[in-house]
Design a protein around this motif. Structure first.
Motif, PDB file in Angstrom:
ATOM      1  N   HIS A   1       0.786  -0.864   0.052  1.00  0.00           N
ATOM      2  CA  HIS A   1       0.383  -0.177   0.486  1.00  0.00           C
ATOM      3  C   HIS A   1       0.707   1.040  -0.037  1.00  0.00           C
ATOM      4  O   HIS A   1       0.418   2.351   0.209  1.00  0.00           O
ATOM      5  CB  HIS A   1      -0.720   0.486   1.164  1.00  0.00           C
ATOM      6  CG  HIS A   1      -1.665  -0.564   1.554  1.00  0.00           C
ATOM      7  ND1 HIS A   1      -2.792  -1.508   2.460  1.00  0.00           N
ATOM      8  CD2 HIS A   1      -1.837  -1.619   0.372  1.00  0.00           C
ATOM      9  CE1 HIS A   1      -3.340  -2.124   1.549  1.00  0.00           C
ATOM     10  NE2 HIS A   1      -3.557  -3.127   1.360  1.00  0.00           N
ATOM     11  N   TYR A   2       2.272   1.464  -0.035  1.00  0.00           N
ATOM     12  CA  TYR A   2       3.048   2.494   0.400  1.00  0.00           C
ATOM     13  C   TYR A   2       3.705   2.067  -0.575  1.00  0.00           C
ATOM     14  O   TYR A   2       4.037   1.055  -0.944  1.00  0.00           O
ATOM     15  CB  TYR A   2       3.809   1.971   2.075  1.00  0.00           C
ATOM     16  CG  TYR A   2       2.260   2.809   2.742  1.00  0.00           C
ATOM     17  CD1 TYR A   2       1.735   3.761   3.184  1.00  0.00           C
ATOM     18  CD2 TYR A   2       1.528   0.795   3.532  1.00  0.00           C
ATOM     19  CE1 TYR A   2       0.475   3.526   3.666  1.00  0.00           C
ATOM     20  CE2 TYR A   2       1.136   1.128   4.220  1.00  0.00           C
ATOM     21  CZ  TYR A   2       0.015   3.049   4.806  1.00  0.00           C
ATOM     22  OH  TYR A   2      -0.795   2.381   5.906  1.00  0.00           O
TER      23      TYR A   2
ATOM     24  N   ARG B   1       4.988   7.403   2.006  1.00  0.00           N
ATOM     25  CA  ARG B   1       4.025   7.356   0.652  1.00  0.00           C
ATOM     26  C   ARG B   1       2.364   6.382   0.670  1.00  0.00           C
ATOM     27  O   ARG B   1       2.815   5.826   0.041  1.00  0.00           O
ATOM     28  CB  ARG B   1       3.728   8.363   0.210  1.00  0.00           C
ATOM     29  CG  ARG B   1       4.481   8.299  -0.964  1.00  0.00           C
ATOM     30  CD  ARG B   1       4.974   9.003  -2.318  1.00  0.00           C
ATOM     31  NE  ARG B   1       4.949   8.875  -3.345  1.00  0.00           N
ATOM     32  CZ  ARG B   1       6.260   9.251  -3.954  1.00  0.00           C
ATOM     33  NH1 ARG B   1       6.523  10.593  -3.756  1.00  0.00           N
ATOM     34  NH2 ARG B   1       6.722   8.808  -5.514  1.00  0.00           N
ATOM     35  N   CYS B   2       1.535   6.486   1.458  1.00  0.00           N
ATOM     36  CA  CYS B   2       0.615   6.234   0.670  1.00  0.00           C
ATOM     37  C   CYS B   2      -0.163   6.220  -0.766  1.00  0.00           C
ATOM     38  O   CYS B   2       0.528   7.232  -1.317  1.00  0.00           O
ATOM     39  CB  CYS B   2      -1.103   5.649   1.860  1.00  0.00           C
ATOM     40  SG  CYS B   2      -2.135   4.158   1.609  1.00  0.00           S
ATOM     41  N   LYS B   3      -0.232   4.873  -0.869  1.00  0.00           N
ATOM     42  CA  LYS B   3      -0.725   5.037  -2.954  1.00  0.00           C
ATOM     43  C   LYS B   3      -1.304   5.529  -3.098  1.00  0.00           C
ATOM     44  O   LYS B   3      -2.526   5.456  -4.264  1.00  0.00           O
ATOM     45  CB  LYS B   3      -0.436   3.529  -3.436  1.00  0.00           C
ATOM     46  CG  LYS B   3       1.078   3.089  -3.540  1.00  0.00           C
ATOM     47  CD  LYS B   3       1.313   1.435  -4.198  1.00  0.00           C
ATOM     48  CE  LYS B   3       2.475   1.120  -4.038  1.00  0.00           C
ATOM     49  NZ  LYS B   3       2.846  -0.232  -4.473  1.00  0.00           N
ATOM     50  N   TYR B   4      -2.898   5.639  -1.755  1.00  0.00           N
ATOM     51  CA  TYR B   4      -4.609   5.594  -2.395  1.00  0.00           C
ATOM     52  C   TYR B   4      -4.177   6.634  -1.370  1.00  0.00           C
ATOM     53  O   TYR B   4      -4.263   7.615  -0.297  1.00  0.00           O
ATOM     54  CB  TYR B   4      -5.106   4.915  -1.744  1.00  0.00           C
ATOM     55  CG  TYR B   4      -4.527   3.129  -2.064  1.00  0.00           C
ATOM     56  CD1 TYR B   4      -4.925   2.634  -3.479  1.00  0.00           C
ATOM     57  CD2 TYR B   4      -3.800   2.440  -1.142  1.00  0.00           C
ATOM     58  CE1 TYR B   4      -5.263   1.738  -4.027  1.00  0.00           C
ATOM     59  CE2 TYR B   4      -3.074   1.136  -1.630  1.00  0.00           C
ATOM     60  CZ  TYR B   4      -3.688   0.774  -2.883  1.00  0.00           C
ATOM     61  OH  TYR B   4      -3.772  -0.567  -3.562  1.00  0.00           O
TER      62      TYR B   4
ATOM     63  N   TYR C   1      -8.869   1.873  -1.459  1.00  0.00           N
ATOM     64  CA  TYR C   1      -8.165   1.542   0.051  1.00  0.00           C
ATOM     65  C   TYR C   1      -9.397   1.524   0.669  1.00  0.00           C
ATOM     66  O   TYR C   1      -9.299   0.292   1.492  1.00  0.00           O
ATOM     67  CB  TYR C   1      -7.636   2.628   0.135  1.00  0.00           C
ATOM     68  CG  TYR C   1      -7.294   2.984   1.144  1.00  0.00           C
ATOM     69  CD1 TYR C   1      -5.823   1.905   1.961  1.00  0.00           C
ATOM     70  CD2 TYR C   1      -8.011   3.335   2.778  1.00  0.00           C
ATOM     71  CE1 TYR C   1      -5.127   2.508   3.506  1.00  0.00           C
ATOM     72  CE2 TYR C   1      -6.737   3.617   3.961  1.00  0.00           C
ATOM     73  CZ  TYR C   1      -5.294   2.981   3.869  1.00  0.00           C
ATOM     74  OH  TYR C   1      -5.491   2.610   5.372  1.00  0.00           O
TER      75      TYR C   1
ATOM     76  N   LYS D   1      -6.348  -2.983   6.412  1.00  0.00           N
ATOM     77  CA  LYS D   1      -5.887  -2.120   6.169  1.00  0.00           C
ATOM     78  C   LYS D   1      -4.086  -2.235   6.705  1.00  0.00           C
ATOM     79  O   LYS D   1      -4.486  -3.699   7.614  1.00  0.00           O
ATOM     80  CB  LYS D   1      -6.567  -1.291   7.360  1.00  0.00           C
ATOM     81  CG  LYS D   1      -7.623  -0.362   7.228  1.00  0.00           C
ATOM     82  CD  LYS D   1      -7.698   0.241   5.651  1.00  0.00           C
ATOM     83  CE  LYS D   1      -8.417   1.175   4.949  1.00  0.00           C
ATOM     84  NZ  LYS D   1      -9.605  -0.364   4.798  1.00  0.00           N
TER      85      LYS D   1
ATOM     86  N   ARG E   1       0.819   4.515   9.133  1.00  0.00           N
ATOM     87  CA  ARG E   1      -0.501   3.862   9.540  1.00  0.00           C
ATOM     88  C   ARG E   1      -1.371   4.531   9.109  1.00  0.00           C
ATOM     89  O   ARG E   1      -1.834   5.787   9.361  1.00  0.00           O
ATOM     90  CB  ARG E   1      -0.465   2.896  10.705  1.00  0.00           C
ATOM     91  CG  ARG E   1      -1.722   2.754  10.990  1.00  0.00           C
ATOM     92  CD  ARG E   1      -2.474   2.078  12.716  1.00  0.00           C
ATOM     93  NE  ARG E   1      -1.431   3.153  13.226  1.00  0.00           N
ATOM     94  CZ  ARG E   1      -2.506   3.790  14.400  1.00  0.00           C
ATOM     95  NH1 ARG E   1      -3.767   3.658  13.054  1.00  0.00           N
ATOM     96  NH2 ARG E   1      -2.823   4.637  15.154  1.00  0.00           N
TER      97      ARG E   1
ATOM     98  N   THR F   1      -2.923   6.088   5.476  1.00  0.00           N
ATOM     99  CA  THR F   1      -2.758   6.606   4.084  1.00  0.00           C
ATOM    100  C   THR F   1      -1.895   8.661   4.741  1.00  0.00           C
ATOM    101  O   THR F   1      -2.344   8.789   5.761  1.00  0.00           O
ATOM    102  CB  THR F   1      -4.478   7.665   3.827  1.00  0.00           C
ATOM    103  OG1 THR F   1      -5.458   8.654   4.524  1.00  0.00           O
ATOM    104  CG2 THR F   1      -5.146   6.548   2.843  1.00  0.00           C
TER     105      THR F   1
ATOM    106  N   ARG G   1       1.429  11.050   3.955  1.00  0.00           N
ATOM    107  CA  ARG G   1       2.465  10.863   4.234  1.00  0.00           C
ATOM    108  C   ARG G   1       3.369  11.363   4.958  1.00  0.00           C
ATOM    109  O   ARG G   1       2.648  12.420   5.562  1.00  0.00           O
ATOM    110  CB  ARG G   1       3.094  12.119   2.599  1.00  0.00           C
ATOM    111  CG  ARG G   1       2.673  12.036   1.836  1.00  0.00           C
ATOM    112  CD  ARG G   1       2.838  12.650   0.580  1.00  0.00           C
ATOM    113  NE  ARG G   1       1.180  13.308   0.845  1.00  0.00           N
ATOM    114  CZ  ARG G   1      -0.110  13.615   0.712  1.00  0.00           C
ATOM    115  NH1 ARG G   1      -0.494  12.316  -0.255  1.00  0.00           N
ATOM    116  NH2 ARG G   1      -1.092  14.038   0.882  1.00  0.00           N
TER     117      ARG G   1
END
Length: 234
Positions: free
Chosen positions: A66-67, A83-86, A93, A98, A189, A191, A193
């Motif tokens: 996810h990151y 950074r989260c991709k979503y 997401y 999670k 943890r 979403t 950055r």
């Protein structure tokens, strides 16, 4: 950005053409040249700096897929970034299981046995829905945790959320005489950055209080009258 770069360099006696500065800006965003970046911008995309893992660091976590993790060369000082991709409201997401992503190091404990160590760092967050934090764990053997702290249970000086500027944080743990490995890093943890910079791991004296106990256990009985609530409780 290219104009600002050229002006700043000229003030320092470094003469570059506008085209040269455009190429440098493209590289800061992780693109091969200005033409590729210009095409990305014209397509309505948001250019992001390509992240590369720093030497000696490992990407992991419960949901690393996810990151994106690595060095943010587009920010002054080139700090590490997760950074989260979503986005928080992304259906992909919201429907996913999670977890968190972490950038970490694992080192041998032999040189630190019987010592008290302090992990110092600065964190910065942007639109974090869950938590951005540093962490440290000391193991006697794989799967046998002796000391651990991720700041999640602190009532103050704990994890960061939302958008924050650079914020100092520290963790202090004792290294048992039978420890085998030391693991530390930072994680995101949820979403958003989280950035990390100015990391040090140093020995401190007994006058510096330890922040974490053994494994997932508390260092001792605490809050037996229930007068202190956990962060976020109502």
């Amino acid at each position: 950005m290219a104009k600002a770069l050229r002006q700043g360099l000229n003030e320092r006696g470094i003469a570059l053409t506008h085209s040269d500065c455009l190429e440098l800006v493209a590289r800061q965003f992780g693109f091969q040249d200005w033409n590729i970046l210009a095409a990305r911008i014209s397509d309505g995309g948001t250019p992001q700096v390509a992240l590369r893992l720093p030497e000696g660091w490992i990407a992991g976590g419960s949901k690393p897929e996810h990151y994106e993790m690595g060095v943010d060369s587009g920010m002054p000082g080139s700090p590490a970034l997760i950074r989260c991709k979503y986005e928080a409201d992304d259906p992909a997401y919201l429907s996913a299981e999670k977890g968190f992503g972490t950038l970490m190091q694992s080192v041998a404990a032999a040189g630190y046995l019987g010592k008290r160590l302090r992990l110092n760092a600065e964190l910065r967050t942007e639109e974090v829905s869950g938590a951005g934090t540093i962490w440290m764990r000391i193991d006697r053997a794989p799967g046998q945790t002796a000391r651990f702290d991720n700041m999640e249970s602190r009532s103050d000086q704990g994890v960061l959320a939302g958008t924050t500027g650079w914020t100092p944080r520290q963790i202090v743990l004792d290294v048992p005489d039978d420890a085998e490995s030391i693991h530390f890093g930072f994680y995101l943890r949820g979403t958003g950055r989280t950035w990390l910079r100015n990391v040090t791991l140093v020995e401190v004296g007994e006058d510096v209080a330890a922040t974490g106990g053994g494994g997932a256990y508390l260092a001792g009985p605490t809050n037996l009258d229930f007068s202190r609530l956990s962060p976020g409780s109502r």
